[in-house]
Design a protein around this motif. Structure first.
Motif, mmCIF file in Angstrom:
data_model
loop_
_atom_site.group_PDB
_atom_site.id
_atom_site.type_symbol
_atom_site.label_atom_id
_atom_site.label_comp_id
_atom_site.label_asym_id
_atom_site.label_seq_id
_atom_site.Cartn_x
_atom_site.Cartn_y
_atom_site.Cartn_z
ATOM 1 N N THR A 13 47.181 44.423 44.263
ATOM 2 C CA THR A 13 45.720 44.535 44.283
ATOM 3 C C THR A 13 45.082 43.571 43.312
ATOM 4 O O THR A 13 44.072 42.925 43.629
ATOM 5 C CB THR A 13 45.303 45.976 43.940
ATOM 6 O OG1 THR A 13 45.872 46.867 44.895
ATOM 7 C CG2 THR A 13 43.796 46.123 43.959
ATOM 8 N N TRP A 14 45.671 43.414 42.133
ATOM 9 C CA TRP A 14 45.038 42.557 41.138
ATOM 10 C C TRP A 14 45.093 41.083 41.550
ATOM 11 O O TRP A 14 44.181 40.317 41.227
ATOM 12 C CB TRP A 14 45.658 42.758 39.753
ATOM 13 C CG TRP A 14 47.017 42.157 39.525
ATOM 14 C CD1 TRP A 14 48.207 42.751 39.700
ATOM 15 C CD2 TRP A 14 47.300 40.827 39.053
ATOM 16 N NE1 TRP A 14 49.235 41.899 39.381
ATOM 17 C CE2 TRP A 14 48.704 40.710 38.971
ATOM 18 C CE3 TRP A 14 46.512 39.734 38.684
ATOM 19 C CZ2 TRP A 14 49.332 39.549 38.541
ATOM 20 C CZ3 TRP A 14 47.135 38.570 38.254
ATOM 21 C CH2 TRP A 14 48.525 38.491 38.184
ATOM 22 N N ARG A 15 46.133 40.696 42.292
ATOM 23 C CA ARG A 15 46.198 39.325 42.802
ATOM 24 C C ARG A 15 45.073 39.102 43.810
ATOM 25 O O ARG A 15 44.447 38.029 43.832
ATOM 26 C CB ARG A 15 47.569 39.093 43.433
ATOM 27 C CG ARG A 15 47.737 37.770 44.166
ATOM 28 C CD ARG A 15 47.855 36.558 43.270
ATOM 29 N NE ARG A 15 47.987 35.372 44.093
ATOM 30 C CZ ARG A 15 49.131 34.850 44.505
ATOM 31 N NH1 ARG A 15 50.276 35.415 44.143
ATOM 32 N NH2 ARG A 15 49.151 33.769 45.255
ATOM 33 N N SER A 16 44.777 40.098 44.634
ATOM 34 C CA SER A 16 43.645 39.990 45.565
ATOM 35 C C SER A 16 42.339 39.867 44.798
ATOM 36 O O SER A 16 41.450 39.085 45.182
ATOM 37 C CB SER A 16 43.602 41.219 46.482
ATOM 38 O OG SER A 16 44.784 41.316 47.245
ATOM 39 N N ASP A 17 42.211 40.630 43.709
ATOM 40 C CA ASP A 17 40.998 40.523 42.881
ATOM 41 C C ASP A 17 40.868 39.133 42.278
ATOM 42 O O ASP A 17 39.755 38.574 42.191
ATOM 43 C CB ASP A 17 41.042 41.562 41.762
ATOM 44 C CG ASP A 17 40.952 42.994 42.284
ATOM 45 O OD1 ASP A 17 40.492 43.173 43.430
ATOM 46 O OD2 ASP A 17 41.344 43.915 41.539
#
Length: 301
Positions: free
Chosen positions: A199-203
């Protein structure tokens, strides 16, 4: 089949011969051979092919060995609980963590625990988050370091630390002289990125899309260790959770905060039935202390 037969069988499999197993168990070689022969008769299976004074395991023996190992691990967990209930702290604490935390976090945690519990022994499994979650749920480990969100109802979480995101830079990089790094500045650098499915990579990509120019991802990796090694070789800059990046300060990289609100919540995880265990609490307390020490090192100029 008796427990002693299973113990002898495992010793033969581990040692590779009846004579070596006999020495390990403090038995005579004929006694070991008798136990194995009796076990084969009771099970109706041929576990070893005998020849030239050697015992060669059959396929049935290999399959039975896997189950025996699992059974002994369960017994050891029971014994560990009993030892801790008696306050002896002389059992084995089975830990699991992502590979990167074997660099600094776990060694420091164990060093701290060893001072308080000198008779305790430790086993460490290093794996990915999904594999670690399964280990915790199945009670194959006592305690682990994981990231939120956790969705398995068999896994309980105790707070560890919440941290931000940092840029990992070569020591001579111009951005290493900055107090922090903007998304615009980051988008102009060749990137070494970790965790494509997170998720944080998508953010992060959502933030990079706001920059005037398209970011260039030079290297994709699933290892924070390799990401920092690539950065140290001058192949680009990386972006990591601050607690992960803190493991690699000694590798000659520089860490600078990224000016975007991407946060990460790390937890100490255990099976729900162990959430009130004193040893889990001791581990969590030590891990929090070490995590804050590492993050303070990241923040130091």
């Amino acid at each position: 089949m008796e427990f002693r037969q299973l113990e002898v069988f495992r010793a033969v499999m581990d040692c590779g011969s009846a004579s070596a197993a006999a020495k390990l168990l403090g038995l005579s070689q004929p006694a070991v051979s008798r136990q194995i022969s009796q076990m084969e008769r009771e099970l109706g299976l041929e576990l070893f092919v005998r020849g030239a004074g050697k015992l060669k395991p059959t396929a049935d023996a290999a399959a039975l060995y896997d189950e025996a190992t699992y059974a002994f691990a369960g017994l050891e967990r029971v014994l560990n609980v009993a030892r801790r209930m008696r306050g002896r702290d002389s059992g084995v604490l089975r830990m699991a963590a992502p590979f990167s935390f074997g660099e600094a976090l776990l060694p420091r945690v164990v060093s701290m625990l060893a001072q308080e519990h000198p008779r305790l022994r430790y086993e460490l499994e290093l794996a990915g988050y999904d594999a670690i979650t399964a280990m915790v749920a199945e009670r194959r480990v006592d305690v682990a370091v994981l990231k939120q969100p956790l969705t398995n109802p068999a896994v309980a979480a105790l707070p560890l630390v919440e941290c931000g995101t940092v840029c990992v830079l070569p020591p001579s990089h111009p951005l290493a002289r900055k107090a922090s790094v903007t998304i615009d500045a980051l988008s102009r650098e060749p990137l070494v990125l970790l965790g494509r499915e997170t998720t944080w990579r998508s953010d992060l990509h959502a933030q990079l899309r706001k920059a005037p120019r398209a970011a260039q991802v030079r290297i994709e990796t699933h290892s924070a260790t390799s990401a920092c090694s690539f950065v140290a070789q001058g192949l680009g800059v990386s972006v990591l959770p601050a607690l992960l990046a803190a493991q690699f300060i000694h590798r000659g990289v520089r860490l600078r905060p990224l000016q975007v609100p991407i946060s990460h919540r790390f937890v100490v995880a255990c099976a729900t039935s162990l959430s009130q265990s004193p040893m889990v609490e001791h581990f969590a307390r030590a891990a929090r202390s070490v995590a804050h020490e590492l993050l303070a090192e990241v923040a130091a100029p």
